[in-house]
Enzyme design. Structure first.
Site, short mmCIF file in Angstrom:
data_model
loop_
_atom_site.label_atom_id
_atom_site.label_comp_id
_atom_site.label_asym_id
_atom_site.label_seq_id
_atom_site.Cartn_x
_atom_site.Cartn_y
_atom_site.Cartn_z
N SER A 113 0.83 -1.33 0.06
CA SER A 113 -0.15 0.02 0.24
C SER A 113 0.84 1.13 0.07
CB SER A 113 -0.94 -0.10 1.20
OG SER A 113 -1.96 0.79 0.92
N ASP A 131 10.18 6.11 -9.92
CA ASP A 131 9.74 6.88 -11.10
C ASP A 131 10.44 8.13 -11.15
OD1 ASP A 131 8.19 4.89 -11.79
OD2 ASP A 131 5.96 5.70 -11.44
N LYS A 149 -0.74 -4.18 -3.32
CA LYS A 149 -2.07 -3.23 -2.79
C LYS A 149 -2.10 -2.01 -3.54
CE LYS A 149 -4.18 -6.16 -0.10
NZ LYS A 149 -5.15 -6.85 -0.81
#
Length: 409
Positions: A318, A329, A343
């Site tokens: 999560s 990224d 998740k």
């Protein structure tokens, strides 16, 4: 038309939670139950309803329900209260979705759910979730917890609690069965790797959840371990980052292993130690429409120019996955360890006048580059899986690999 929200996180605007039903539940238990909990004006946010995608009618025909009620009332051999019947109906509405992350809480259950976020809990110290097959699965045992010491592991399936099967239990029922007073024992029967059946007895204790711990390793490498994302995690992380800067650290390891998630605001705040203001941390979508974008705001990127490794394992879920992907990224952080839990769903907690609440899946979250990892997890750039011997001897081969890579940079 669905209005798109752009959320910037300098000061806390409220709780955006990732739950690993987890978003999971701390079996101490803190209930980080399921994916991501969304909200921008407090734990129980008020907002306009999302655009309906269910295809349900505006109102339901309750005549068939009333028939069942009358049959139950006239034939059941036992006492029942009106409150029991109504709560049962509400639980049933949520359960009808067959979504393990959508759950109704009575006022008492909602109080426990909220209380467990505060970081001091009584139980065994493990995060659980209900999988799609209805199994109670360990997301992660908390570092230093009774569960960890007893040998409970991520991905263990809890088949029974004190010899009572967990089949058919809700997440809340499983949590309440495992939780208990400090000093008492609970026996968990677990299935490991779908073939090994184990009985693990754990002595319950009061769990003080350490949100952030840090130190400086050999080679002048800053090490920051974040065990969960609570309301003060980003502030504690800033203090750790400043200590790194003061010590002249130029390389950092962010350890998110066994971190089951928590508040998205804190995850965004932590990311702001690496990301510039205005950079995207996470997007939330319903179908193909992005309805909310969380960006860094009001932060000082103290660690931006430092080579960074993020450690993940099967208990990383999560909010920890949100941070890991945002750093990979946006600043090319290297991910080392094992595939994360996976998740990638968003929940919103909605409160009602009687104190009850509904935690409902409202969408999915995506990384800045558009990646969703629901059920797939994050594949590390360097996969390192500790052997049984490593685990037994506490030989942290993943941390060693991260340190070795940074020392070469």
């Amino acid at each position: 038309m669905q209005k798109v929200q752009t959320n910037t996180h300098g000061k806390k605007s409220g709780r955006f939670l990732t739950w690993n039903r987890l978003l999971g539940v701390w079996v101490l238990l803190a209930v980080f139950a399921a994916g991501v909990l969304a909200g921008q004006s407090g734990l129980l946010p008020a907002r306009q309803p999302y655009a309906a995608r269910t295809g349900l009618p505006e109102t339901l025909d309750y005549s068939e329900v009333d028939k069942v009620y009358k049959a139950l009332k006239n034939n059941y051999d036992g006492k029942l209260s009106e409150a029991q019947i109504l709560d049962g109906l509400k639980h049933g509405l949520a359960a009808s979705t067959k979504d393990p992350y959508t759950e109704f809480f009575t006022a008492k259950e909602a109080e426990e759910f909220t209380k467990d976020l505060q970081g001091t809990l009584s139980g065994v110290g493990a995060k659980l979730e209900l999988d799609q097959d209805g199994n109670i699965v360990v997301v992660a045992p908390l570092a230093g917890s009774p569960a960890k010491a007893a040998g409970l592991r991520a991905k263990d399936v809890i088949a029974a609690v004190d010899d009572k099967t967990t089949y058919g239990m809700t997440m809340t029922e499983a949590v309440l069965a495992i939780r208990g007073p400090k000093g008492t024992d609970v026996k968990l029967t677990v299935m490991r790797n779908k073939k090994q059946r184990l009985d693990i007895t754990i002595t319950r204790d009061v769990i003080h959840v350490p949100s952030v711990e840090s130190k400086i390793l050999d080679g002048n490498i800053g090490y920051m371990q974040v065990s969960q994302f609570s309301d003060n995690t980003d502030e504690l992380a800033v203090k750790a980052a400043r200590s790194f800067v003061d010590a002249g650290v130029t390389k950092v390891i962010l350890d998110l292993r066994a971190n089951p998630g928590g508040e998205v605001d804190s995850a965004v705040g932590l990311s702001g130690l690496w990301l510039k203001n205005g950079q995207v941390v996470v997007q939330q979508r319903r179908g193909k429409k992005t309805y909310s974008t969380d960006k860094v705001s009001g932060s000082v990127p103290l660690l931006r120019d430092m080579k960074t490794v993020v450690l993940l394992n099967g208990g990383s879920a999560s909010a920890s996955e949100i941070v890991a992907l945002a750093l990979r990224d946006q600043v090319q952080a290297r991910i080392v360890g094992e595939k994360s839990y996976g998740k990638g769903v968003v929940q919103q907690l909605m409160s009602f006048g009687d104190g009850s609440s509904l935690k409902v899946t409202v969408g999915r979250w995506y990384s800045p580059n558009g990646t969703n990892i629901e059920k797939t997890g994050i594949k590390p750039d360097q996969e390192i899986k500790p052997s049984e011997e490593d685990i037994k001897n506490k030989n942290d081969v993943q941390l060693q690999a991260a340190t070795a890579w940074l020392n070469k940079q």
